[in-house]
Design a protein around this motif. Sequence first.
Motif, mmCIF file in Angstrom:
data_model
loop_
_atom_site.group_PDB
_atom_site.id
_atom_site.type_symbol
_atom_site.label_atom_id
_atom_site.label_comp_id
_atom_site.label_asym_id
_atom_site.label_seq_id
_atom_site.Cartn_x
_atom_site.Cartn_y
_atom_site.Cartn_z
ATOM 1 N N ASP A 40 0.820 -1.215 0.000
ATOM 2 C CA ASP A 40 0.000 0.000 0.000
ATOM 3 C C ASP A 40 0.853 1.263 0.000
ATOM 4 O OD1 ASP A 40 -2.277 -1.481 -0.036
ATOM 5 O OD2 ASP A 40 -3.018 -0.856 1.941
ATOM 6 N N ARG A 189 -2.421 2.821 -2.402
ATOM 7 C CA ARG A 189 -3.608 2.590 -1.577
ATOM 8 C C ARG A 189 -4.799 3.363 -2.133
ATOM 9 N NH1 ARG A 189 -3.035 3.091 4.723
ATOM 10 N NH2 ARG A 189 -2.570 0.854 4.477
ATOM 11 N N ARG A 243 3.041 0.280 4.893
ATOM 12 C CA ARG A 243 2.957 1.708 4.624
ATOM 13 C C ARG A 243 2.578 2.489 5.887
ATOM 14 N NH1 ARG A 243 -0.520 4.700 0.844
ATOM 15 N NH2 ARG A 243 -0.928 6.746 1.735
#
Length: 380
Positions: A40, A189, A243
């Motif tokens: 992400d 994301r 992330r």
Amino acid sequence: MLDLDALRQRYQEVADAAPEGLWFAPGRVNLIGEHTDYNDGFVLPFALDRKAVLAAGRRDDDTLLIVSLELDEQVSLPLADLAPGQDGWSAYLAGVVWALREAGHDLGGATLVLTSDVPLGAGLSSSAAIECATVAAMADLYDLDIAPMDRAKLARVAENAYVGAPTGLLDQAASTLCEKDAGLFLDCRSLEAEQVPLPLAEQGLEILVLDTKTPHSHVDGEYGARRASCEEAAALLGIPALRDVTDLDAALAQLDDETMRRRVRHIVTENARVLDAFEVAKNGHLADLAPLLDASHASMRDDYEITVATVDLAVEQARRSGALGARMTGGGFGGCIIALAPAGQGERIGAEVAAAFADAGYAAPEWFTVLPAPGAGRLA
């Protein structure tokens, strides 16, 4: 250089008519941001001036006739028979038509004649180039109103669900959305994307892409093992994805396994490098990208452990030969490197890497210099 006259001629031979048009989509290199996509994170690719080109036209028999100029092969597929699991090169084109129909788009048959100069198996997204060129052609032929990011998503559906390759969206997004003299900063994301100016030529720079000719194959499970390690680490840390790590030292202190700690360190620091590269590019002094490229390679080599001897030698020799910075690009275990070089020096640097390969007993690499090119569209 692609022979577009030969492409048109081959279309005329198989369709007994001229193509309705030519459509293209480029390969890509990732300037920075490796293995961050499935965490992400952030990536910063740009499109190559190497591309897949389709001569295409509609058919009225609900059939796909797919032809490869380079392979001198053709495949005929009734639309009603399109189904996931098809083998071979033609699946990348047929899968796009299947994905479009599955998404509810009304389209009939087509003749698609393909040529491409995106190197195969080098980590430059040759498959995404084929898929995105097919989306562009079919959308225009059948007057489909599909937004650029949605085109990339459909191309990914073809690769994931039809071909069966579990890739992220990076390749298709780059092949579709990139612009000339720009990179694509992509949040994996949110899928928010921003064009980032990369006026390399104006600043006396170019990028060398060197294919080590070490096939980057993930069949031994190493790629999947990296992904699984990241997912396990995120679960142990209680976060959706790596992330979301905000304090690297604190996160590492929570993990007992040293290998997992190294994997996490690469992802977190690589995400930071992408964000730093984004700021460097916006500030306009592109030579400052060099140390970020170098640090990215060291992290892939030491923490993520996805480089191989040929790749490491290519990076080291490129730097010795005058590259400002260099790194492996792509999923790893072989494939290509990129090197940021003074304009006009890339060819010499590539030749010196080739000489170092010969001295080490490695097969000869191939190389070319690039500037960021535009994404998919119509050529004629």
